[in-house]
Scaffold this active site. Structure first.
Site, PDB file in Angstrom:
ATOM      1  CB  SER A  78      -0.302  -8.577   6.496  1.00  0.00           C
ATOM      2  OG  SER A  78      -1.664  -8.948   6.492  1.00  0.00           O
ATOM      3  CE  LYS A 113       1.942 -11.566   2.494  1.00  0.00           C
ATOM      4  NZ  LYS A 113       1.336 -10.379   3.172  1.00  0.00           N
ATOM      5  CB  SER A 173      -1.506 -12.103   5.112  1.00  0.00           C
ATOM      6  OG  SER A 173      -0.842 -10.959   4.649  1.00  0.00           O
TER       7      SER A 173
END
Ligand SMILES: [Mg+2]
Ligand SMILES: [Zn+2]
Lengths: 487, 102, 484
Positions: free
Chosen positions: C174, C75, C150
């Site tokens: 997330s 990420k 997310s």
């Protein structure tokens, strides 16, 4: 109309701790180094970086708290104090809010004439310092973050000081203490120690007390500046009161800066705009528990504090308060003195050797007295030799200087440089007889002319010393001379 | 319309947050934040008398580092991301008031 | 497509060359990435170099790491010295980190090949990746739908076969929610299990890094790589307090006398199809001899309120550093240093980020601290106590991951509160700091994946993974992949 006023001062003090590294990262502390060469992701507030507490910084703080007679909290934590400023890269300062590591202490300060006063300490907490903004780029400012993250001990006193002298005394005493503890270099010029007095007056008019608005005074970088700024504020506030009658109210505290060139305070900020720092516990740092074992271990590092030592020197060694003050102004001098006297040397003599010669030499070399080549033993011997008269006071200075350079035993040095005074009375008597024979007129005056007796005896004395090339022990010379003159 | 957080409050909070919001944003946030805060106030239903606030889930204390130096970044590395620099410094428009709070 | 474990074995055995595996991934990326938009940055040149080095090591008979030659993704809120670290925000669009995150060091030490950095909701604030300031990521199963968030980019990349496995971060769901939306496995470890050093902070007391993978075995394998103490993170647990386990060791052995807690009144809040799938999953466990205990979580309903106070309060402070002074975006229109702050931040932050900064600032501001922030910390404690009680009665808690499957792009963007309420099943886990995993447990009628959430007590990831693996062995949901 009868008016009298009392000055009321409380201090906020920031002290740089003398750790090797910053409080939350491994960057080395450095003064006056090239800008932004002592930074890392942590003290630059880079994304993703995390603080880790420097144990030494907390232990230094606790040690100081103990020396200031503070209660050390068994549980303490770190909070974030939010405000935006370019020298504060995270835009929050890691500090301590509702649970400081120490509270409720006091510091005893020496006042003129040997009297003392206790000033209460409200609290002491640990935090990180910010960087430096300089405004030398015309329409721009330059930011240097070398200082950002320097461990900073904040000490807040109660408004217990009532004169510039008291504030000066507390400031000097605190500097002496942190230097004794070895937790800070406490050099005001370098900004190791920053004092911010809160000053106002309690004015009594016709039995009624009026409090003037509080001024916080900033950028004071010498003890003299601290004292003068308070004296100045007192005059300024008194005049302001006469002119305007303005008194203390919520939020009319003002910030003044000390202008050293013009010896006056200058208004920086009209009334504290109400800050909203949004304190909350820092989730990146875990709380601290101080158990008795750890506390005891830190306690064991406490040393005798300067003011106690000063009082002991006066009481035990009957030195003047002044001499004791000079000796205890720095720990190594005080301890060297103390040890030397404990070897049987006369306190006053050792004091003179150290304060008149030792400190001068150390200063020239830019070192502490104990870093000169002189050992406690040799210093004691030197003092004793001087007191017995084996050497003259001036010879003692010469020998001290030699020892300071290259060490060595004072007796040997005295012999090599033949500074030993002749005390052999036979030898001296011969010289005296010679002088008496050569100076009948002076002898006559010394004996029978009360007007000239003293002067003539002095003259004869000098003649003998001259013949001995300064090596005769003056005590013995005058004994023999007087005997013969009165014969 | 719900104005638990009116525009004046939104502006005050925006000032604290250093966000120069547009008029539209101020209006929008006033409505949205009001609704959210309204919802959050469900918490007041609960009696939390005597409940310890929980700031850290971990029962961990006394995590320290020794006072040992680690290498710092070079001046260029430190300034590599700076929007503006002057010599060895970060450069910003002139700072007028001394607002520092240390 | 090979899992991490399968591919690593082939590469280590010399059956497959890492360079071939990695270039195959980049070929696939070239074809499919334009449809999905999972990545914010790709690092082909560096990846191919790493692959060659690994192949060389193997050829030379040297020992290699447990991820040797395997193409993985991270990420883009994890700092890397290569490329940029943007957090999908305009304010960091050109930010080059001067250091690697702890997990990046661990991946490299394990000889993994990092192919790229994945899209996310700006600063990980969101549940759909629609809040990315830089790119829109689409759900590989249906590009009209969001991938979740997310960590939407990481989940989409794994689901679409654009990497073998990936890392995400989980502050309120997330990792688990996008995993369920994309039909992959997502693990949020116990708070403190994985170092946060180099993870760009959103909610510091909640953030935790974890793997998104094709199956449970890969999740265990990647946890083996990233778990463990790090002296640079004061909240990373010490080896003495909670030693790291080999999460692969007993993975295949079922948990004897497994007791599963469920909260019927909670499940009722989910869509019918989600409830059905959850129920069916519980039946599978029953058939394996598990005992189901129905419990209550009296404070669960308050989790969203607590979360949106604590997370935003911490975020308002964590994001204060993005001010246009030392790094990141600076507004060209700033005339004085105060405008450098207020203009730069307002121009470069997205609406959701501003909204959360505002909310958090409000909750901490004088006069509101006690009513909101302090109150939230107290209720947080009550929520943790709910979990403690639950784990006295059962080995684990099973819940849906999300009340719905992946929703349509734009469906919820204009009502932030509705978006927040969808986090109901995942948020409490972060507040309590316990570990949670999402595993595929079915599809809705639109063929969108459904996830099952399993939660266990702190630092019991070994047990959690074994429980998940028990189910996985009985089903083949995890083998389903979207077609392009
Ligand atoms: Mg302070
Ligand atoms: Zn540093």
């Amino acid at each position: 109309m009868d008016l009298q006023y009392k000055i009321v001062v409380g201090l906020e003090i920031h002290v740089h701790l003398a750790t090797k590294t910053k409080i939350f990262c491994g960057c080395e502390l450095a003064y006056g180094d090239t800008a932004n060469t002592h930074t890392c992701p942590v003290c630059l507030g880079m994304p993703g970086s995390l603080p880790v507490m420097n144990k030494k910084a907390l232990e230094y703080s606790i040690l100081t708290g103990l020396a200031l007679n503070c209660k050390i909290a068994p549980f303490t934590k770190w909070d974030r104090k939010s405000y935006y400023y370019p020298d504060l890269p995270k835009n929050y300062q890691i500090s301590q809010y509702d649970l400081p590591f120490s509270e409720h202490g006091f510091i005893e300060i020496p006042l003129e004439g040997g009297s003392t006063k206790k000033i209460r300490i409200t609290r002491a907490h640990l935090e990180e310092d910010a960087g430096k903004n300089t405004h030398t780029l015309g329409n721009f400012s330059a930011v240097d973050l070398n200082r950002a993250g320097t461990p900073l001990l904040e000490i807040v006193t109660e408004p217990d000081m009532n004169s510039p002298a008291e504030v000066g005394a507390l400031s000097r005493e605190l500097q002496r203490i942190v230097r004794y503890l070895g937790v800070s270099e406490a050099d005001m010029q370098k900004g190791h120690m920053r004092f911010e007095p809160n000053v106002n007056l309690h004015i009594t008019r016709d039995g009624e007390v009026f409090k003037t608005p509080i001024s916080e005074v900033k950028n004071l970088n010498s003890f003299r500046a601290i004292e003068r700024s308070i004296a100045y504020e007192a005059r300024r506030q008194y005049q302001e009161f006469l002119d305007t009658g303005k008194t203390l109210q919520m939020g009319n505290k003002r910030t003044y800066g000390w202008d050293d060139d013009n010896q006056m305070t200058v208004l920086q900020r009209e009334k504290e705009e109400s800050h909203d720092y949004r304190y909350f516990p820092d989730p990146d740092l875990v709380p601290v528990q101080v158990d008795n074992e750890w506390l005891g271990e830190i306690k064991s590092r406490l040393c005798e504090l300067p003011f106690q030592m000063q009082q002991r020197f006066v009481a035990d060694y009957d030195l003047s308060d002044y001499d004791a003050g000079v000796l205890t102004s720095d720990r190594t001098t005080a301890e060297l003195f103390d040890k030397t006297v404990q070897l049987g040397a006369k306190a006053k003599r050792v004091c003179n050797l150290l304060t008149q010669t030792g400190l001068k030499l150390a200063n020239e070399k830019g070192v502490a007295v104990d870093q000169l080549e002189i050992t406690v033993e040799s210093l004691a011997d030197l003092a004793k030799m001087t007191d017995t008269g084996d050497i003259s006071a001036s010879a003692a200075t010469t020998i001290f200087e030699i020892m300071a350079e290259s060490g060595g035993d004072p007796k040997k040095i005295a012999e090599e440089k033949n500074l030993i005074q002749k005390s052999d009375s036979g030898e001296i008597e011969a010289l005296v007889d010679q002088v008496i024979a050569e100076n009948p007129k002076a002898v006559e005056d010394a004996k029978n002319n009360p007007k000239k007796a003293k002067k003539s005896t002095g003259f004869l004395m000098g003649q003998v010393m001259q013949k001995s090339k300064g090596q005769a022990n003056p005590k013995i010379v005058s004994q023999i001379l007087n005997k013969k003159l009165n014969a | 319309m719900n104005t638990k957080i009116d525009k004046a409050q939104v502006r005050r909070v925006a000032q604290l947050s250093r966000l120069e919001l547009s008029h539209e944003e101020v209006a929008q946030f006033s409505t949205q934040l009001s609704a959210i805060v309204e919802y959050i106030e469900k918490l007041n239903e609960l009696d939390t008398e005597g409940v310890e606030p929980l700031a850290h889930c971990l029962p961990v204390h006394n995590v320290f580092r020794e006072d040992l130096p680690r290498p710092s970044l070079s001046n260029d590395a430190a300034l590599a991301n700076a929007p503006e620099r002057e010599d060895e410094y970060f450069k910003v428009p002139k700072i007028l008031d001394d607002n520092s709070g240390a | 497509m090979d899992t991490v474990k399968q591919l690593r074995e082939k590469i280590a055995a010399g059956a497959v060359k890492s360079v071939d595996a990695v270039s195959a991934i980049f070929d696939r990326i070239e074809k499919i990435e334009p449809k999905v938009g999972a990545y914010l940055s790709l690092h082909k040149e560096q990846a191919m170099k790493r692959a060659e080095q690994v192949d060389a090591k193997i050829a030379a008979g040297e020992s290699v790491g447990v991820l040797a030659g395997v193409p993985v993704a991270i990420k883009d809120n994890m700092c890397t010295t290569f490329g940029t670290t943007t957090c999908a925000s305009k304010i960091l669009e050109n930010f080059h980190a001067p250091y690697n995150a702890h997990v990046v060091e661990r991946l490299q030490a394990a000889d993994a090949v990092i192919v790229g950095k994945c899209n996310l909701d700006e600063f990980a604030m969101g549940s759909s990746t629609e809040n990315s300031g830089l790119k829109q990521t689409l759900n590989p199963w249906n590009i009209e739908h969001v991938p979740g968030g997310s960590s939407g980019g990481s989940a989409a990349a794994v689901a679409a076969g654009l990497c073998s496995g990936a890392l995400g971060s989980d502050t309120g769901g997330s990792i688990r929610q996008p995993a369920s939306f994309c039909g992959v496995v997502g693990l949020k470890p116990t708070y403190g299990r994985v170092s946060r050093y180099g993870l760009v902070a959103y909610g510091s007391s909640l953030d935790q890094i974890g793997p998104l993978t094709q199956d449970v075995t890969d999740a265990a394998l990647m946890l083996n790589v990233i778990a463990g103490h790090d002296e640079r993170d004061s909240t990373s647990i010490s080896e003495t307090d909670a030693p790291v386990q080999d999460y692969l060791a007993d993975l295949e052995s079922p948990v004897e006398g497994l007791k599963i807690a469920t909260v019927p009144q909670l499940n009722a809040g989910a869509d019918a199809e989600v409830q059905k799938a959850t129920q069916a999953a519980l039946e599978v466990y029953k058939s394996l001899g598990a005992e189901i205990v129905e419990i209550e979580m009296p404070h669960f309903d308050y989790a969203i309120s607590v979360y949106y106070v604590i997370a935003t309060a911490e975020a308002s402070s964590n994001l204060a550093r993005y001010d246009g002074v030392h790094y990141g975006y600076r507004s060209p229109d700033a005339n004085d240093y105060v405008e450098v702050y207020s203009k730069s931040r307002n121009e470069a932050f997205g609406t959701e980020v501003k909204r959360r900064i505002m909310l958090g600032t409000y909750a901490l501001s004088s006069g509101y601290y006690d009513a909101y922030y302090l109150k939230a910390l107290k209720v947080r404690n009550l929520i943790r106590q709910d979990f403690t009680k639950a784990f006295e009665q059962a080995d684990c808690l099973m819940l849906p991951v999300s009340p719905t499957t992946a929703f349509k792009i734009g469906e919820k963007t204009d009502d932030p509160l509705q978006m927040y309420l969808a986090d109901i099943y995942t948020i409490a886990v972060n507040l309590a700091g316990v570990p949670g995993i999402s595993i595929p447990c079915g599809f809705d009628e639109r063929n969108l994946p459904i996830g099952l959430q399993i939660i266990s007590e702190p630092f019991s990831e070994d047990k959690l993974l074994r429980i998940a693996r028990m189910y996985e062995k009985e089903t083949d949901w995890h083998t389903k992949r979207p077609s392009f």
